[in-house]
Write an enzyme that holds these catalytic residues in place. Structure first.
Site, PDB file in Angstrom:
ATOM      1  N   ASN A 174     -11.534   3.318  -4.105  1.00  0.00           N
ATOM      2  CA  ASN A 174     -10.415   3.722  -3.250  1.00  0.00           C
ATOM      3  C   ASN A 174     -10.646   3.411  -1.775  1.00  0.00           C
ATOM      4  O   ASN A 174      -9.685   3.227  -1.028  1.00  0.00           O
ATOM      5  CB  ASN A 174     -10.196   5.235  -3.438  1.00  0.00           C
ATOM      6  CG  ASN A 174      -9.364   5.831  -2.331  1.00  0.00           C
ATOM      7  OD1 ASN A 174      -8.135   5.702  -2.316  1.00  0.00           O
ATOM      8  ND2 ASN A 174     -10.014   6.465  -1.360  1.00  0.00           N
ATOM      9  N   ILE A 226      -5.885   9.689  -0.508  1.00  0.00           N
ATOM     10  CA  ILE A 226      -5.669   9.321  -1.916  1.00  0.00           C
ATOM     11  C   ILE A 226      -6.948   9.515  -2.731  1.00  0.00           C
ATOM     12  O   ILE A 226      -6.911   9.969  -3.878  1.00  0.00           O
ATOM     13  CB  ILE A 226      -5.170   7.860  -2.001  1.00  0.00           C
ATOM     14  CG1 ILE A 226      -3.771   7.740  -1.388  1.00  0.00           C
ATOM     15  CG2 ILE A 226      -5.182   7.367  -3.439  1.00  0.00           C
ATOM     16  CD1 ILE A 226      -3.278   6.299  -1.213  1.00  0.00           C
ATOM     17  N   TYR A 239      -4.795  -7.245   5.844  1.00  0.00           N
ATOM     18  CA  TYR A 239      -4.644  -6.196   4.822  1.00  0.00           C
ATOM     19  C   TYR A 239      -3.926  -6.743   3.585  1.00  0.00           C
ATOM     20  O   TYR A 239      -4.364  -6.542   2.445  1.00  0.00           O
ATOM     21  CB  TYR A 239      -3.869  -5.019   5.415  1.00  0.00           C
ATOM     22  CG  TYR A 239      -3.735  -3.835   4.479  1.00  0.00           C
ATOM     23  CD1 TYR A 239      -4.755  -2.901   4.358  1.00  0.00           C
ATOM     24  CD2 TYR A 239      -2.583  -3.652   3.712  1.00  0.00           C
ATOM     25  CE1 TYR A 239      -4.636  -1.808   3.502  1.00  0.00           C
ATOM     26  CE2 TYR A 239      -2.457  -2.565   2.858  1.00  0.00           C
ATOM     27  CZ  TYR A 239      -3.485  -1.644   2.753  1.00  0.00           C
ATOM     28  OH  TYR A 239      -3.360  -0.565   1.898  1.00  0.00           O
ATOM     29  N   VAL A 271     -19.185   1.305   1.762  1.00  0.00           N
ATOM     30  CA  VAL A 271     -19.016   0.172   0.848  1.00  0.00           C
ATOM     31  C   VAL A 271     -19.287  -1.182   1.507  1.00  0.00           C
ATOM     32  O   VAL A 271     -19.369  -2.197   0.819  1.00  0.00           O
ATOM     33  CB  VAL A 271     -17.605   0.169   0.178  1.00  0.00           C
ATOM     34  CG1 VAL A 271     -17.386   1.428  -0.633  1.00  0.00           C
ATOM     35  CG2 VAL A 271     -16.493  -0.030   1.203  1.00  0.00           C
TER      36      VAL A 271
HETATM   37  P1  NAI Z   1      -7.635   7.459   4.477  1.00  0.00           P
HETATM   38  O1  NAI Z   1      -7.939   6.717   5.738  1.00  0.00           O
HETATM   39  O2  NAI Z   1      -6.882   8.737   4.541  1.00  0.00           O
HETATM   40  O3  NAI Z   1      -9.005   7.757   3.713  1.00  0.00           O
HETATM   41  C1  NAI Z   1      -9.920   6.717   3.486  1.00  0.00           C
HETATM   42  C2  NAI Z   1     -11.295   7.307   3.230  1.00  0.00           C
HETATM   43  O4  NAI Z   1     -12.163   6.182   3.047  1.00  0.00           O
HETATM   44  C3  NAI Z   1     -11.826   8.124   4.422  1.00  0.00           C
HETATM   45  O5  NAI Z   1     -12.430   9.309   3.968  1.00  0.00           O
HETATM   46  C4  NAI Z   1     -12.855   7.175   5.052  1.00  0.00           C
HETATM   47  O6  NAI Z   1     -13.958   7.858   5.647  1.00  0.00           O
HETATM   48  C5  NAI Z   1     -13.304   6.337   3.860  1.00  0.00           C
HETATM   49  N1  NAI Z   1     -13.801   5.029   4.236  1.00  0.00           N
HETATM   50  C6  NAI Z   1     -13.315   4.171   5.153  1.00  0.00           C
HETATM   51  N2  NAI Z   1     -14.109   3.093   5.245  1.00  0.00           N
HETATM   52  C7  NAI Z   1     -15.110   3.266   4.349  1.00  0.00           C
HETATM   53  C8  NAI Z   1     -16.252   2.506   3.972  1.00  0.00           C
HETATM   54  N3  NAI Z   1     -16.557   1.359   4.600  1.00  0.00           N
HETATM   55  N4  NAI Z   1     -17.058   2.969   2.990  1.00  0.00           N
HETATM   56  C9  NAI Z   1     -16.788   4.158   2.399  1.00  0.00           C
HETATM   57  N5  NAI Z   1     -15.752   4.952   2.740  1.00  0.00           N
HETATM   58  C10 NAI Z   1     -14.919   4.495   3.703  1.00  0.00           C
HETATM   59  O7  NAI Z   1      -6.945   6.387   3.503  1.00  0.00           O
HETATM   60  P2  NAI Z   1      -5.795   6.559   2.405  1.00  0.00           P
HETATM   61  O8  NAI Z   1      -4.489   6.457   3.070  1.00  0.00           O
HETATM   62  O9  NAI Z   1      -6.078   7.714   1.534  1.00  0.00           O
HETATM   63  O10 NAI Z   1      -6.012   5.205   1.586  1.00  0.00           O
HETATM   64  C11 NAI Z   1      -6.899   5.104   0.490  1.00  0.00           C
HETATM   65  C12 NAI Z   1      -6.679   3.775  -0.209  1.00  0.00           C
HETATM   66  O11 NAI Z   1      -5.326   3.634  -0.566  1.00  0.00           O
HETATM   67  C13 NAI Z   1      -7.022   2.556   0.641  1.00  0.00           C
HETATM   68  O12 NAI Z   1      -7.622   1.572  -0.166  1.00  0.00           O
HETATM   69  C14 NAI Z   1      -5.658   2.101   1.134  1.00  0.00           C
HETATM   70  O13 NAI Z   1      -5.644   0.728   1.452  1.00  0.00           O
HETATM   71  C15 NAI Z   1      -4.813   2.403  -0.083  1.00  0.00           C
HETATM   72  N6  NAI Z   1      -3.388   2.541   0.206  1.00  0.00           N
HETATM   73  C16 NAI Z   1      -2.951   3.480   1.115  1.00  0.00           C
HETATM   74  C17 NAI Z   1      -1.600   3.598   1.395  1.00  0.00           C
HETATM   75  C18 NAI Z   1      -1.084   4.595   2.379  1.00  0.00           C
HETATM   76  O14 NAI Z   1       0.096   4.527   2.739  1.00  0.00           O
HETATM   77  N7  NAI Z   1      -1.893   5.542   2.842  1.00  0.00           N
HETATM   78  C19 NAI Z   1      -0.619   2.716   0.722  1.00  0.00           C
HETATM   79  C20 NAI Z   1      -1.188   1.801  -0.231  1.00  0.00           C
HETATM   80  C21 NAI Z   1      -2.526   1.720  -0.465  1.00  0.00           C
END
Ligand code: NAI
Length: 257
Positions: A94, A22, A162, A68
């Site tokens: 994000n 995202i 979560y 973060v």
């Molecule tokens: P993803 O796991 O595909 O990507 C997350 C990114 O954040 C990765 O590049 C990772 O390296 C980075 N990351 C993880 N921990 C970190 C930290 N401590 N500091 C900096 N970067 C860090 O995740 P996705 O699915 O794209 O999710 C993004 C956001 O959207 C999150 O906040 C998630 O909770 C939220 N979200 C996701 C949903 C889903 O179904 N995928 C649904 C609703 C919300």
């Protein structure tokens, strides 16, 4: 007049967790609309790979490593970006993780704290660091990525950590909106449903999960990253100039049932 409000020409945007998913889609949306975007992520190798791919496409991007959960990292990155560009106009918080399938009665402190530290403390630290500069300059727009899990409890997986973190992000969003609304800084959130990312593909093979996740959604499908990024762009832009403290659901109707 109206389409111009969505344009981000001349704006400087910072996105956390931007190397994939995202966050990456939000980068693409903001950059396509004209912004220069600073991608930040804890994963330096993935960040470099993503930056290369975006630069090849001619998008106006640069990168900074940012975990973060590091208490001083957001301030360091803010100062570096401001030193280079003079300001940050948009911040998209994000970065987030889920550690699911942990029933509350047996969830360890470690599993609880890890999710709260990234999803809630991380958002607060970034809002504090980047928001301070926005307040000093009298303007800015912050978009937090919450979740429908801040409105409803997901089924069937147990993930109190979560769900609580995302509900807290929503109320943090409103709290900051109230504190900063009179000083030119808007703070909003998008609350997505399940998104069709690599991590979630297993749902198509798992009948129980599919029944709850897809069957529980009036639109009968998962979301796409670009459908969340469109909302991020809208909230970040002047098209949402009257909006602050809003939590915008992008959930295919999931919370209707
Ligand atoms: P993803 O796991 O595909 O990507 C997350 C990114 O954040 C990765 O590049 C990772 O390296 C980075 N990351 C993880 N921990 C970190 C930290 N401590 N500091 C900096 N970067 C860090 O995740 P996705 O699915 O794209 O999710 C993004 C956001 O959207 C999150 O906040 C998630 O909770 C939220 N979200 C996701 C949903 C889903 O179904 N995928 C649904 C609703 C919300």
């Amino acid at each position: 007049m109206y389409l111009d409000k969505f344009r981000m020409d001349g704006k400087l945007a910072v996105v956390t967790g931007a190397a994939r998913g995202i966050g990456l889609a939000a980068v693409e949306a903001l950059a396509e609309a004209g912004a220069r975007v600073v991608l930040t992520d804890m994963n330096a190798a993935l960040l470099d790979q993503t930056l290369d791919a975006l630069s090849t496409r001619g998008l106006n991007v640069e990168g900074e490593q940012l975990d973060v959960t590091d208490p001083s990292a957001a301030q360091r990155v803010n100062d570096a970006v401001v030193a280079r560009h003079g300001r940050v106009d948009v911040l998209v918080n994000n970065a987030g993780i889920a550690i699911s399938n942990h029933p509350a009665e047996t969830m360890s402190d470690e599993v609880w704290n890890k999710v709260i530290d990234v999803n809630l403390n991380g958002v607060f630290r970034s809002c504090r660091a980047f928001g301070k500069g926005m307040l000093e300059r009298g303007g800015g727009s912050i978009v937090n990525v919450g979740s429908m899990s801040g409105f409803v409890v997901n089924r069937p997986q147990e993930q109190a950590n979560y769900n609580a973190s995302k509900a807290a992000v929503h109320h943090l969003t409103r709290s900051l909106a109230a504190e900063w609304g009179g000083r030119g800084v808007r703070v909003n959130a998008v609350a997505p449903t399940y998104i069709d990312t690599e991590m979630n593909k297993y749902v198509y093979e798992n009948e129980e999960m599919h029944r709850h996740w897809v069957g529980g959604t009036p639109m009968n499908r998962l979301g796409r990253v670009d459908e969340v990024a469109s909302v991020v762009l809208f909230l970040a832009s002047d098209a949402a100039s009257l909006m602050t403290g809003s939590i915008v659901l992008a959930d295919g109707g999931y919370v209707c049932w």
